[in-house]
Design a protein around this motif. Structure first.
Motif, PDB file in Angstrom:
ATOM      1  N   SER A   1       0.847  -1.184   0.000  1.00 47.35           N
ATOM      2  CA  SER A   1       0.000   0.000   0.000  1.00 47.35           C
ATOM      3  C   SER A   1       0.885   1.236   0.000  1.00 47.35           C
ATOM      4  CB  SER A   1      -0.887   0.033   1.252  1.00 47.35           C
ATOM      5  OG  SER A   1      -1.805  -1.024   1.233  1.00 47.35           O
ATOM      6  N   GLY A   2       0.552   2.195  -0.853  1.00 44.31           N
ATOM      7  CA  GLY A   2       1.315   3.437  -0.912  1.00 44.31           C
ATOM      8  C   GLY A   2       2.448   3.435  -1.920  1.00 44.31           C
ATOM      9  N   VAL A   3       2.699   2.299  -2.572  1.00 44.94           N
ATOM     10  CA  VAL A   3       3.796   2.239  -3.532  1.00 44.94           C
ATOM     11  C   VAL A   3       3.427   2.914  -4.854  1.00 44.94           C
ATOM     12  CG1 VAL A   3       3.331   0.016  -4.661  1.00 44.94           C
ATOM     13  CG2 VAL A   3       5.695   0.751  -4.287  1.00 44.94           C
ATOM     14  N   GLY A   4       2.130   3.134  -5.083  1.00 42.25           N
ATOM     15  CA  GLY A   4       1.704   3.832  -6.291  1.00 42.25           C
ATOM     16  C   GLY A   4       1.163   2.933  -7.390  1.00 42.25           C
TER      17      GLY A   4
ATOM     18  N   THR B   1       7.998  -1.242  -6.373  1.00 38.39           N
ATOM     19  CA  THR B   1       8.736  -1.038  -5.131  1.00 38.39           C
ATOM     20  C   THR B   1       9.023   0.450  -4.943  1.00 38.39           C
ATOM     21  OG1 THR B   1      10.887  -1.306  -6.220  1.00 38.39           O
ATOM     22  CG2 THR B   1       9.863  -3.302  -5.340  1.00 38.39           C
ATOM     23  N   ALA B   2       9.316   0.818  -3.726  1.00 39.12           N
ATOM     24  CA  ALA B   2       9.758   2.174  -3.384  1.00 39.12           C
ATOM     25  C   ALA B   2      10.348   2.116  -1.982  1.00 39.12           C
ATOM     26  CB  ALA B   2       8.602   3.174  -3.439  1.00 39.12           C
ATOM     27  N   ASP B   3      11.174   3.083  -1.672  1.00 40.45           N
ATOM     28  CA  ASP B   3      11.760   3.154  -0.335  1.00 40.45           C
ATOM     29  C   ASP B   3      10.667   3.342   0.707  1.00 40.45           C
ATOM     30  OD1 ASP B   3      14.301   3.009  -1.458  1.00 40.45           O
ATOM     31  OD2 ASP B   3      14.498   5.194  -1.565  1.00 40.45           O
ATOM     32  N   ARG B   4      10.939   2.845   1.900  1.00 35.54           N
ATOM     33  CA  ARG B   4       9.997   2.933   3.019  1.00 35.54           C
ATOM     34  C   ARG B   4       9.550   4.377   3.278  1.00 35.54           C
ATOM     35  NH1 ARG B   4       8.975  -0.037   7.978  1.00 35.54           N
ATOM     36  NH2 ARG B   4       8.550   1.425   9.655  1.00 35.54           N
ATOM     37  N   ALA B   5      10.483   5.323   3.231  1.00 40.41           N
ATOM     38  CA  ALA B   5      10.150   6.723   3.502  1.00 40.41           C
ATOM     39  C   ALA B   5       9.191   7.284   2.448  1.00 40.41           C
ATOM     40  CB  ALA B   5      11.416   7.571   3.562  1.00 40.41           C
TER      41      ALA B   5
ATOM     42  N   ILE C   1       7.008   5.502   0.674  1.00 42.36           N
ATOM     43  CA  ILE C   1       5.705   4.877   0.907  1.00 42.36           C
ATOM     44  C   ILE C   1       5.012   5.529   2.103  1.00 42.36           C
ATOM     45  CG2 ILE C   1       4.556   2.728   1.581  1.00 42.36           C
ATOM     46  CD1 ILE C   1       6.689   1.255  -0.120  1.00 42.36           C
ATOM     47  N   ALA C   2       5.753   5.777   3.177  1.00 41.68           N
ATOM     48  CA  ALA C   2       5.170   6.415   4.371  1.00 41.68           C
ATOM     49  C   ALA C   2       4.602   7.786   4.025  1.00 41.68           C
ATOM     50  CB  ALA C   2       6.232   6.538   5.465  1.00 41.68           C
ATOM     51  N   GLU C   3       5.335   8.545   3.238  1.00 40.89           N
ATOM     52  CA  GLU C   3       4.866   9.877   2.844  1.00 40.89           C
ATOM     53  C   GLU C   3       3.592   9.782   2.003  1.00 40.89           C
ATOM     54  OE1 GLU C   3       6.491  13.468   0.025  1.00 40.89           O
ATOM     55  OE2 GLU C   3       7.958  12.366   1.225  1.00 40.89           O
ATOM     56  N   ARG C   4       3.556   8.831   1.089  1.00 39.27           N
ATOM     57  CA  ARG C   4       2.363   8.667   0.242  1.00 39.27           C
ATOM     58  C   ARG C   4       1.160   8.223   1.063  1.00 39.27           C
ATOM     59  NH1 ARG C   4       5.381   5.575  -4.730  1.00 39.27           N
ATOM     60  NH2 ARG C   4       6.380   7.422  -5.616  1.00 39.27           N
ATOM     61  N   LEU C   5       1.359   7.300   1.978  1.00 39.01           N
ATOM     62  CA  LEU C   5       0.247   6.848   2.823  1.00 39.01           C
ATOM     63  C   LEU C   5      -0.280   8.003   3.680  1.00 39.01           C
ATOM     64  CD1 LEU C   5       1.536   3.330   3.962  1.00 39.01           C
ATOM     65  CD2 LEU C   5      -0.411   3.799   2.447  1.00 39.01           C
TER      66      LEU C   5
ATOM     67  N   ILE D   1      -0.429   3.437   9.572  1.00 39.56           N
ATOM     68  CA  ILE D   1       0.615   3.541   8.548  1.00 39.56           C
ATOM     69  C   ILE D   1       1.834   2.746   8.988  1.00 39.56           C
ATOM     70  CG2 ILE D   1       2.279   5.119   7.465  1.00 39.56           C
ATOM     71  CD1 ILE D   1      -0.023   7.197   7.391  1.00 39.56           C
ATOM     72  N   GLU D   2       2.203   2.905  10.242  1.00 37.75           N
ATOM     73  CA  GLU D   2       3.360   2.166  10.770  1.00 37.75           C
ATOM     74  C   GLU D   2       3.120   0.660  10.691  1.00 37.75           C
ATOM     75  OE1 GLU D   2       7.209   1.987  12.052  1.00 37.75           O
ATOM     76  OE2 GLU D   2       6.111   3.749  11.431  1.00 37.75           O
ATOM     77  N   LYS D   3       1.901   0.216  10.991  1.00 37.54           N
ATOM     78  CA  LYS D   3       1.571  -1.218  10.887  1.00 37.54           C
ATOM     79  C   LYS D   3       1.729  -1.703   9.448  1.00 37.54           C
ATOM     80  CE  LYS D   3      -1.637  -2.054  14.652  1.00 37.54           C
ATOM     81  NZ  LYS D   3      -3.020  -2.384  15.018  1.00 37.54           N
ATOM     82  N   ARG D   4       1.239  -0.907   8.491  1.00 38.50           N
ATOM     83  CA  ARG D   4       1.375  -1.294   7.076  1.00 38.50           C
ATOM     84  C   ARG D   4       2.847  -1.388   6.687  1.00 38.50           C
ATOM     85  NH1 ARG D   4      -3.002  -1.316   3.431  1.00 38.50           N
ATOM     86  NH2 ARG D   4      -4.873  -0.343   4.254  1.00 38.50           N
ATOM     87  N   LEU D   5       3.642  -0.423   7.132  1.00 40.37           N
ATOM     88  CA  LEU D   5       5.057  -0.409   6.782  1.00 40.37           C
ATOM     89  C   LEU D   5       5.821  -1.582   7.404  1.00 40.37           C
ATOM     90  CD1 LEU D   5       5.758   3.410   7.106  1.00 40.37           C
ATOM     91  CD2 LEU D   5       5.658   2.071   4.993  1.00 40.37           C
TER      92      LEU D   5
END
Length: 187
Positions: free
Chosen positions: A12-15, A120-124, A126-130, A141-145
């Motif tokens: 989730s959040g990778v786009g 794929t994308a870096d964790r940071a 993905i966190a920003e997108r979420l 968000i932290e749980k998803r990451l």
């Protein structure tokens, strides 16, 4: 002649929806690439993917009646891909859908020549997108990451890094779809 199923997976959040949308804008008008509209047990709210909605009961009945080519559960929701996608495959089209990694073994069993694309994308990133979606708390968000995804992907999986500008990953995905279409035309 048969078409090719292209499954897009990633956290989730990778786009995934953004990359699929980029390709849709460039290829859908041809009629040779079909972008499957998922059915989800969530109301469309503008903040989530464009999808068709069913309540749990309607979804369960549709599933029992064979209305889905594939169906699965994730994040407390049910997802389904309409069986009509098989007509597009039979007609030699490339069919694109956003899937859960968990369903890939069923996908490959049903469509052995499917192409799996892992974004794929870096964790940071993905966190920003979420966080930008505004749908989840910092805790969710932290749980998803931190979610450990151990569902194996086929060795032939194509990886596309979507950490940068959408045009970069989007163009890679468009080329992959165009190649799949050319391959289908040779069969």
């Amino acid at each position: 002649m048969s078409g090719t199923f292209v499954a897009v997976v990633g956290p989730s959040g990778v786009g995934k929806d953004s990359v699929i949308g980029f390709a849709r804008d460039r290829l859908e008008a041809s009629g040779n690439v079909v972008f499957v509209r998922r059915i989800v047990t969530r109301e469309a709210d503008g903040g989530s993917e464009d999808h068709d909605s069913m309540d749990e009961g309607e979804f369960a009945e549709a599933e029992r009646n064979g209305a889905f080519a594939l169906s699965w559960g994730a994040h407390g929701l049910r997802y389904g891909l309409p069986i009509a996608l098989e007509r597009d495959l039979a007609a030699g089209r490339v069919v694109v859908a956003n899937l859960s990694r968990r369903i890939i073994p069923q996908l490959v069993a049903r469509y052995p020549h499917a192409i799996v694309v892992s974004l794929t994308a870096d964790r940071a990133v993905i966190a920003e997108r979420l966080a930008g979606r505004g749908r989840e708390t910092a805790e969710s968000i932290e749980k998803r990451l931190n979610r450990n995804v151990s569902d194996p992907l086929p060795a032939s999986t194509v990886c596309i890094d979507n950490a940068g500008a959408i045009e970069t990953a989007g163009q890679q995905f468009v080329r992959l779809l165009e190649d799949a279409l050319r391959q289908d035309e040779r069969v």
